[in-house]
Design a protein around this motif. Structure first.
Motif, mmCIF file in Angstrom:
data_model
loop_
_atom_site.group_PDB
_atom_site.id
_atom_site.type_symbol
_atom_site.label_atom_id
_atom_site.label_comp_id
_atom_site.label_asym_id
_atom_site.label_seq_id
_atom_site.Cartn_x
_atom_site.Cartn_y
_atom_site.Cartn_z
ATOM 1 N N GLU A 18 13.146 -7.987 4.959
ATOM 2 C CA GLU A 18 11.844 -7.359 5.580
ATOM 3 C C GLU A 18 12.104 -5.864 5.582
ATOM 4 N N LEU A 19 13.163 -5.456 5.775
ATOM 5 C CA LEU A 19 13.410 -3.979 6.276
ATOM 6 C C LEU A 19 13.575 -3.221 5.023
ATOM 7 N N ILE A 20 14.508 -3.941 4.229
ATOM 8 C CA ILE A 20 14.898 -3.576 2.814
ATOM 9 C C ILE A 20 13.742 -3.351 1.969
ATOM 10 N N LYS A 21 12.569 -4.216 2.118
ATOM 11 C CA LYS A 21 11.210 -3.954 1.446
ATOM 12 C C LYS A 21 10.849 -2.501 1.599
ATOM 13 N N PHE A 22 11.037 -1.828 2.553
ATOM 14 C CA PHE A 22 10.660 -0.595 3.152
ATOM 15 C C PHE A 22 11.480 0.605 2.263
ATOM 16 N N THR A 23 12.453 0.119 2.036
ATOM 17 C CA THR A 23 13.523 1.165 1.527
ATOM 18 C C THR A 23 13.098 1.397 -0.015
ATOM 19 N N ASN A 24 13.698 2.656 -0.612
ATOM 20 C CA ASN A 24 13.697 2.687 -2.038
ATOM 21 C C ASN A 24 14.665 3.565 -2.498
ATOM 22 N N VAL A 57 11.458 9.596 0.290
ATOM 23 C CA VAL A 57 12.859 9.306 0.494
ATOM 24 C C VAL A 57 12.651 8.296 1.617
ATOM 25 N N ARG A 58 12.857 6.958 1.400
ATOM 26 C CA ARG A 58 12.537 6.020 2.454
ATOM 27 C C ARG A 58 13.643 5.100 2.806
ATOM 28 N N LEU A 59 14.270 5.293 4.045
ATOM 29 C CA LEU A 59 15.451 4.661 4.334
ATOM 30 C C LEU A 59 15.060 3.815 5.595
ATOM 31 N N ALA A 60 15.862 2.384 5.940
ATOM 32 C CA ALA A 60 15.852 1.838 6.940
ATOM 33 C C ALA A 60 17.122 1.642 7.824
ATOM 34 N N ILE A 61 17.051 1.672 9.113
ATOM 35 C CA ILE A 61 18.269 1.709 10.003
ATOM 36 C C ILE A 61 18.078 0.336 10.785
ATOM 37 N N ALA A 62 18.928 -0.547 10.730
ATOM 38 C CA ALA A 62 18.870 -1.768 11.664
ATOM 39 C C ALA A 62 19.787 -1.656 12.690
ATOM 40 N N ILE A 63 19.260 -2.049 13.830
ATOM 41 C CA ILE A 63 20.161 -1.833 15.178
ATOM 42 C C ILE A 63 20.543 -3.220 15.567
ATOM 43 N N GLY A 64 21.905 -3.421 16.001
ATOM 44 C CA GLY A 64 22.337 -4.605 16.583
ATOM 45 C C GLY A 64 22.866 -5.508 15.359
ATOM 46 N N ASP A 65 23.199 -6.954 15.982
ATOM 47 C CA ASP A 65 23.520 -7.961 15.205
ATOM 48 C C ASP A 65 22.563 -8.535 14.291
ATOM 49 N N GLU A 66 23.002 -8.930 13.027
ATOM 50 C CA GLU A 66 22.249 -9.428 11.933
ATOM 51 C C GLU A 66 21.072 -10.382 12.347
ATOM 52 N N GLU A 90 18.280 2.496 -3.746
ATOM 53 C CA GLU A 90 19.079 1.407 -4.163
ATOM 54 C C GLU A 90 20.403 1.550 -3.804
ATOM 55 N N SER A 91 21.000 2.893 -4.003
ATOM 56 C CA SER A 91 22.398 2.831 -3.650
ATOM 57 C C SER A 91 22.777 3.082 -2.097
ATOM 58 N N VAL A 92 21.839 2.896 -1.317
ATOM 59 C CA VAL A 92 21.985 3.188 -0.054
ATOM 60 C C VAL A 92 21.665 1.756 0.712
ATOM 61 N N GLY A 93 20.715 1.025 0.522
ATOM 62 C CA GLY A 93 20.096 -0.285 1.031
ATOM 63 C C GLY A 93 19.743 -0.142 2.397
ATOM 64 N N LEU A 94 20.127 -1.258 2.979
ATOM 65 C CA LEU A 94 19.722 -1.117 4.394
ATOM 66 C C LEU A 94 21.016 -0.829 5.261
ATOM 67 N N GLU A 117 0.775 -1.071 -0.110
ATOM 68 C CA GLU A 117 -0.033 0.121 -0.093
ATOM 69 C C GLU A 117 0.926 1.263 -0.064
ATOM 70 N N LEU A 118 1.938 1.262 0.748
ATOM 71 C CA LEU A 118 2.885 2.456 0.798
ATOM 72 C C LEU A 118 3.531 2.709 -0.602
ATOM 73 N N GLY A 119 3.744 1.654 -1.263
ATOM 74 C CA GLY A 119 4.201 1.608 -2.646
ATOM 75 C C GLY A 119 3.362 1.975 -3.614
ATOM 76 N N LYS A 120 2.223 2.170 -3.346
ATOM 77 C CA LYS A 120 1.042 2.249 -4.256
ATOM 78 C C LYS A 120 0.824 4.120 -4.454
ATOM 79 N N ILE A 121 0.619 4.381 -3.100
ATOM 80 C CA ILE A 121 0.404 5.975 -3.182
ATOM 81 C C ILE A 121 1.334 6.959 -3.572
#
Length: 212
Positions: free
Chosen positions: A143-149, A127-136, A151-155, A116-120
């Motif tokens: 899952e978190l990468i799906k939120f981002t848009n 600008v959609r970014l995701a920051i993951a905290i801690g060990d992989e 590509e040059s940054v990634g997770l 739904e977020l990707g349709k509106i």
């Protein structure tokens, strides 16, 4: 999220605010407003739903416990990015998702929220970014990468307090400045707004003795 992680997050956001203010001084025509969603067992506004002008924004101490309702947080974000709730003329919003855990909402709920977020229109142009905290092993990277848009940054992966502070500052300042450089247009008029592209985040060298 608790302990060192949540304390560092609170510190990082407070340190980022004056840096954002200084960075966007070159764009006096741009009115930056901010708000924040918190999520644990559910999702709710931490600051909002009304956006606060950057110079008036104050970060309240964030405390969370319980589950990780990421899907519910994305749904709440999507509702606020709808055309009828956003300015008719505006720059691409900056949306930063910060998490240290696996989404505890059902997988189909998470995927539906992302879809739904990707349709509106504003979700596409944000600008959609995701920051993951801690060990992989603490979070679901795909899952978190799906939120981002971006590509040059990634997770963006923060393994230590030092990295988390640096990445929140980088994401907040770089994305705000990149968006401010864009040309303001009205999505409602059918005009296109070019996607904002960011450079890669800074490379960090972290001591193995200071990890989350």
């Amino acid at each position: 999220m608790r302990g060192k992680k949540i304390a560092t997050l609170n510190q990082a956001i407070r340190e980022a605010l004056p840096e954002i203010q200084k960075a966007v001084e070159a764009y006096p025509q741009v009115d930056i407003r901010m708000r924040a969603i918190k999520f644990s067992n559910n999702a709710a506004w931490h600051v909002g739903p009304d956006p606060v002008p950057l110079n008036d924004f104050v970060w309240p101490e964030l405390e969370t416990s319980g589950l990780t309702a990421t899907a519910k947080a994305i749904k709440l974000l999507t509702e606020e990015l709808s055309i009828d709730r956003m300015p008719r003329r505006g720059l691409p919003p900056v949306c930063i998702l910060i998490s240290d855990g696996f989404c505890t909402d059902p997988q189909e709920e998470y995927d539906a929220a992302i879809a739904e977020l990707g349709k509106i229109p504003w979700g596409i142009k944000a600008v959609r970014l995701a920051i993951a905290i801690g060990d992989e092993s603490d979070y679901n990277a795909p899952e978190l990468i799906k939120f981002t848009n971006q590509e040059s940054v990634g997770l963006i992966r923060a393994h230590s307090p030092e990295e988390l502070v640096a990445y929140i500052k980088w994401a907040s300042v770089s994305a705000s400045v990149a968006s401010s450089r864009g040309r303001s247009r009205s999505i409602g008029s059918g005009e296109d707004i070019s996607n904002v592209a960011l450079d890669s985040p800074p490379q960090m060298i972290t001591s193995n003795t200071d990890l989350f």
